[in-house]
Design a protein around this motif. Structure first.
Motif, short mmCIF file in Angstrom:
data_model
loop_
_atom_site.label_atom_id
_atom_site.label_comp_id
_atom_site.label_asym_id
_atom_site.label_seq_id
_atom_site.Cartn_x
_atom_site.Cartn_y
_atom_site.Cartn_z
N ALA A 189 -43.14 -72.72 -37.51
CA ALA A 189 -43.83 -71.48 -37.87
C ALA A 189 -44.58 -70.91 -36.66
N VAL A 190 -45.15 -71.82 -35.84
CA VAL A 190 -45.81 -71.36 -34.61
C VAL A 190 -44.80 -70.70 -33.69
N PHE A 191 -43.63 -71.35 -33.51
CA PHE A 191 -42.59 -70.78 -32.66
C PHE A 191 -42.13 -69.42 -33.20
N ASP A 192 -41.96 -69.35 -34.55
CA ASP A 192 -41.53 -68.08 -35.15
C ASP A 192 -42.55 -66.98 -34.88
N GLY A 193 -43.86 -67.35 -35.06
CA GLY A 193 -44.90 -66.34 -34.82
C GLY A 193 -44.92 -65.88 -33.36
N VAL A 194 -44.78 -66.85 -32.43
CA VAL A 194 -44.76 -66.48 -31.01
C VAL A 194 -43.53 -65.64 -30.69
N GLU A 195 -42.40 -66.01 -31.31
CA GLU A 195 -41.17 -65.26 -31.07
C GLU A 195 -41.32 -63.80 -31.50
N VAL A 196 -41.90 -63.62 -32.72
CA VAL A 196 -42.11 -62.25 -33.21
C VAL A 196 -43.08 -61.51 -32.29
N GLU A 197 -44.15 -62.22 -31.87
CA GLU A 197 -45.13 -61.58 -30.99
C GLU A 197 -44.48 -61.16 -29.67
N MET A 198 -43.67 -62.05 -29.09
CA MET A 198 -43.00 -61.74 -27.82
C MET A 198 -42.01 -60.58 -28.00
N LYS A 199 -41.30 -60.60 -29.12
CA LYS A 199 -40.34 -59.53 -29.37
C LYS A 199 -41.06 -58.19 -29.49
N THR A 200 -42.20 -58.18 -30.19
CA THR A 200 -42.97 -56.95 -30.33
C THR A 200 -43.48 -56.47 -28.98
N LYS A 201 -43.95 -57.40 -28.17
CA LYS A 201 -44.42 -57.04 -26.83
C LYS A 201 -43.29 -56.45 -26.00
N ILE A 202 -42.12 -57.10 -26.06
CA ILE A 202 -40.98 -56.62 -25.26
C ILE A 202 -40.61 -55.19 -25.65
N ILE A 203 -40.56 -54.95 -26.98
CA ILE A 203 -40.23 -53.58 -27.44
C ILE A 203 -41.29 -52.60 -26.97
N SER A 204 -42.59 -53.03 -27.07
CA SER A 204 -43.68 -52.15 -26.66
C SER A 204 -43.60 -51.83 -25.16
N TYR A 205 -43.35 -52.85 -24.37
CA TYR A 205 -43.31 -52.63 -22.93
C TYR A 205 -42.06 -51.86 -22.50
N GLU A 206 -40.94 -52.11 -23.18
CA GLU A 206 -39.73 -51.33 -22.87
C GLU A 206 -39.97 -49.85 -23.17
N LYS A 207 -40.69 -49.59 -24.27
CA LYS A 207 -41.01 -48.21 -24.62
C LYS A 207 -41.93 -47.58 -23.57
N ARG A 208 -42.94 -48.36 -23.14
CA ARG A 208 -43.87 -47.83 -22.15
C ARG A 208 -43.19 -47.61 -20.80
N ILE A 209 -42.28 -48.54 -20.44
CA ILE A 209 -41.52 -48.36 -19.19
C ILE A 209 -40.71 -47.08 -19.23
N SER A 210 -40.08 -46.84 -20.42
CA SER A 210 -39.28 -45.61 -20.58
C SER A 210 -40.16 -44.37 -20.45
N GLU A 211 -41.37 -44.45 -21.07
CA GLU A 211 -42.29 -43.31 -20.99
C GLU A 211 -42.73 -43.08 -19.55
N TYR A 212 -43.07 -44.17 -18.86
CA TYR A 212 -43.52 -44.03 -17.47
C TYR A 212 -42.40 -43.49 -16.58
#
Length: 550
Positions: A189-212
């Motif tokens: 469950a810890v791994f799943d939570g970290v995985e979701v958190e990392m996936k959310t961060k990746i999507i967020s940063y990819e979006k910000r990179i695109s905006e920049y």
């Protein structure tokens, strides 16, 4: 003496010379029809001569009545008339005046009588001892049978013990296996939570990179300044999440395993010694002077609300009770007198309180799935939604985070405003997580019905130990409410065993109060500022006991 004389007499009997040979050759054979003693040579010739007459020739030793009336001299073959005492043999008259001259002589018949008397005495002695020997033989046979029975009993006991040991080992194997699976579920469950958190961060940063990138391509100073002004900190980029290490199998010592069968608890993973934190606060210094004494009931009353009582005690010492069939909380004194009332939106399943005095309410599943926070001004705020499952229990940690036990075995930790949700445990079964509390070291104790256990985990969800039995070996029934006292003891209500256990800092588990104190189906626990233990029961009664003293 008797035996040697008998032997010599028998020797003299066997030394009879051949009746046919002129030489005095000892006779080895005897013809029954002719009544003659024969040597080996004469026996052959006599056989040929007497073949037609069917004479029966046998060894002299096979005939018991040969020369029974006469003893012969061993040297001359003449009838013996005396017995030489010195040589201890029968002798004839020639021997008396010859070879044995000067020797002491006895009458041969006197010697025979003495020999006969010795044999008769031996017969009497043997007849006298025969019953004793038969009795001893009977005792030997009886002891032999008893010995065989004892051996068979020992073998059967060994087989029973072997089966018991195998049964206990299988039980311990199952418990350890369940612990490992709990560790697996919790850590995954810890791994799943970290995985979701990392996936959310990746999507967020990819979006910000695109905006920049789009902003840079526009080559607009105004746009660049706006983006730089609005951008958030990137301090968490590349931060490595803390993940549990893979477990290691540690084999048990079989001797210690068998010796400690059914005792205290089974550790799911090797434990390392971690020095306890040194507390220097005034309350900690005060608690060090406390000791556990024999509990005494100082109050007992019926809860003024319907349904079995839920309880929490504020930092100031105010006692709040809730009822499972009432949308109301009441503040009571130690005698049960109502001091204050407050309406709430849902019937409570469990109560907890924060240092500021706000009450955390876990709602009845038929009313809501929303854990709420009752503020001091009477307003009630939503904190966390447990849907689709219901909530079992709530508590507040030292750093004012909320522990929520959810039907299905999950335990989550959230901030007081409902943010930063983190799952720290996943049990096996709907009621494998009834209540969770934090000890002074920041570890979490979780009570569960499903496996009749109290599990100790750290805040990362790693199982440190699983308590299934008391120190004396009694199995836990259905652990329910938990509370931590000022000595950092864990108190646990066991609904089915009608008692409250105390788990000290060394993980020793014993019964603190039980039926002898009037306890029946205990559910929720609380400890007030005077170190009194409050126990709510399924029948609606509330007990207050004194168990700590200075």
């Amino acid at each position: 003496m008797a035996l040697s004389k008998s032997v010599n007499l028998a020797h003299a009997q066997r030394a009879v010379p051949c009746n046919i040979c002129e030489d005095e050759v000892p006779g080895e054979y005897y013809c029954i029809e002719c009544k003659q003693t024969l040597c080996s040579q004469c026996e052959k010739s006599h056989k040929r001569v007497a073949a037609t007459k069917n004479h029966n020739i046998v060894l002299r030793t096979q005939v018991g009545d040969i020369d029974t009336t006469t003893l012969t001299c061993t040297d001359h073959g003449d009838p013996a008339s005396c017995h030489c005492e010195k040589c201890n043999i029968p002798v004839c008259i020639k021997c008396v005046t010859g070879k044995h001259k000067g020797h002491d002589m006895s009458d041969i018949f006197d010697v025979l009588e003495k020999e006969k008397k010795l044999l008769q005495d031996d017969i009497k002695a043997m007849q006298r001892d025969l019953p004793t020997l038969k009795s001893h033989r009977g005792e030997v046979l009886t002891k032999k049978e008893n010995y065989k029975k004892e051996i068979n009993k020992i073998l059967k006991d060994m087989e029973d013990e072997n089966q018991a040991v195998v049964k206990h080992i299988n039980k311990l194997y199952k418990e350890r296996r369940d612990d490992i699976l709990c560790i697996q579920d919790s850590n995954l469950a810890v791994f799943d939570g970290v995985e979701v958190e990392m996936k959310t961060k990746i999507i967020s940063y990819e979006k910000r990179i695109s905006e920049y990138t789009d902003t840079i391509s526009k080559n607009s100073l105004v746009a660049l300044r706006n983006v730089v002004k609005q951008k958030k900190s990137l301090s968490e980029i590349g931060s490595k999440p803390e993940l549990p290490d893979p477990p290691t199998f540690v084999p048990c010592n079989l001797e210690s395993l068998v010796e400690n069968l059914g005792k205290l608890h089974i550790t799911a993973s090797p434990l390392k010694f971690i020095p306890r934190k040194q507390h220097t606060s005034s309350s900690s210094l005060k608690s060090k002077a406390l000791k556990v004494t024999s509990p005494t009931v100082i109050s007992k009353f019926k809860c003024p609300l319907k349904g079995f009582p839920r309880i929490c005690i504020t930092k100031e010492g105010d006692v709040w009770l809730g009822g499972g069939e009432s949308r109301e909380l009441v503040m009571v004194d130690i005698k049960g007198q109502v001091l204050r009332r407050r309406n709430i939106q849902n019937r409570p399943v469990a109560l907890a309180v924060m240092d500021c005095g706000d009450v955390i309410i876990s709602p009845h599943g038929d009313d809501s799935r929303s854990v709420s926070r009752l503020l001091r001004d009477g307003r009630e705020q939503h904190v966390f939604d447990t849907a689709p499952s219901c909530c079992n229990g709530v508590s507040v940690t030292a750093d004012q985070k909320i522990l929520i036990c959810i039907v299905g075995g999950r335990v989550v930790m959230i901030n007081g405003d409902g943010t930063n949700v983190k799952q720290i445990y996943k049990g096996r079964g709907d009621y494998s997580a009834i209540h969770a509390v934090e000890d002074a070291d920041g570890n979490i104790y979780i009570s569960g019905w499903t496996n009749h256990t109290v599990v100790k985990v750290n805040k990362d969800g790693k199982v440190l130990s699983t308590i299934t039995h008391t120190t004396r070996g009694q199995q836990l029934g259905r652990p329910y409410g938990l509370v931590v006292d000022k000595m950092d003891n864990i108190l646990c209500a066991d609904r089915d065993k009608h008692c409250v256990y105390i788990i000290d800092q060394n993980q020793q588990v014993r019964e603190l109060v039980g039926r002898s104190h009037g306890i029946l189906y205990p559910l929720r626990l609380a400890v007030d500022n005077d170190n009194n233990l409050w126990i709510t029961q399924y029948d609606g009664n509330v007990h207050v006991l004194k168990y700590l003293s200075q």
